[in-house]
Design an enzyme around this catalytic site. Structure first.
Site, PDB file in Angstrom:
ATOM      1  N   GLU A   1      43.545  17.951  -2.670  1.00  0.00           N
ATOM      2  CA  GLU A   1      42.961  16.833  -2.862  1.00  0.00           C
ATOM      3  C   GLU A   1      41.456  16.874  -2.860  1.00  0.00           C
ATOM      4  O   GLU A   1      41.074  16.122  -3.727  1.00  0.00           O
ATOM      5  CB  GLU A   1      43.467  16.221  -1.298  1.00  0.00           C
TER       6      GLU A   1
ATOM      7  N   GLU B   1      53.162  18.156   0.828  1.00  0.00           N
ATOM      8  CA  GLU B   1      53.363  17.394   1.939  1.00  0.00           C
ATOM      9  C   GLU B   1      54.742  17.092   1.915  1.00  0.00           C
ATOM     10  O   GLU B   1      55.345  16.631   3.328  1.00  0.00           O
ATOM     11  CB  GLU B   1      52.388  16.340   2.147  1.00  0.00           C
TER      12      GLU B   1
END
Length: 184
Positions: A59, A79
């Protein structure tokens, strides 16, 4: 601004312990503040990545203007395998790579090799791992340093205005849903 790491891997991202009750409520907003700080600073950011670049580290790299990747670089938002989602990547990936690729990466957690990331436009250059630092410096010297700092700041603000608006409005909403619903 250069994001880099020493060692074989860029980063495995946040730890599972950082997502424990009591910790995640502090960690996630603080991490998302990094994206707001990047937007406010309006600096050209270059990520210099080798090895694994996973989760929150991915990210962070998505928040950079440019990525110079070593041949060993693997990018992923894993995730989903932990039963959660990557809030910042959910906003940044469609902007960087388009909706279909974003869904592929977020919904499967698969790893994208450096060469594929180059072909898809995420990475500016793929270089040998042992030349990563030198090639990142060469990229900066040829592509960023010759330009006016003031012009670069204004250009970043202009080209990223829709993204920054989305981050300011949607990231807090995704964060709240993550904390209130997903973590529950």
């Amino acid at each position: 601004l250069v994001f880099s790491a020493s060692g074989k891997h860029f980063s495995f991202g946040a730890s599972v312990a950082e997502h424990a009750p009591g910790a995640v409520e502090r960690f996630l907003p603080a991490f998302h503040d990094v994206f707001f700080a990047l937007a406010d600073a309006a600096l050209p950011a270059v990520a210099s990545v080798r090895g694994l670049c996973l989760g929150g580290a991915f990210e962070l790299v998505l928040g950079a203007s440019f990525v110079v990747a070593g041949e060993s670089a693997l990018f992923a938002a894993p995730e989903i395998a932990l039963g959660v989602l990557p809030p910042a990547a959910s906003l940044l990936l469609p902007w960087k790579l388009g909706g279909a690729v974003a869904e592929d990466l977020v919904l499967t957690g698969r790893r994208m090799p450096a060469r594929e990331a180059l072909q898809r436009g995420l990475v500016a250059r793929v270089v040998p791992d042992d030349a990563l630092e030198a090639e990142t410096t060469a990229f900066l010297e040829s592509s960023i340093f010759p330009h006016s700092a003031a012009a670069l700041r204004h250009a970043i603000r202009a080209v990223r205005a829709p993204l920054h608006d989305a981050l300011r409005t949607q990231l807090p909403r995704l964060e709240r849903a993550y904390l209130d619903e997903v973590m529950a």
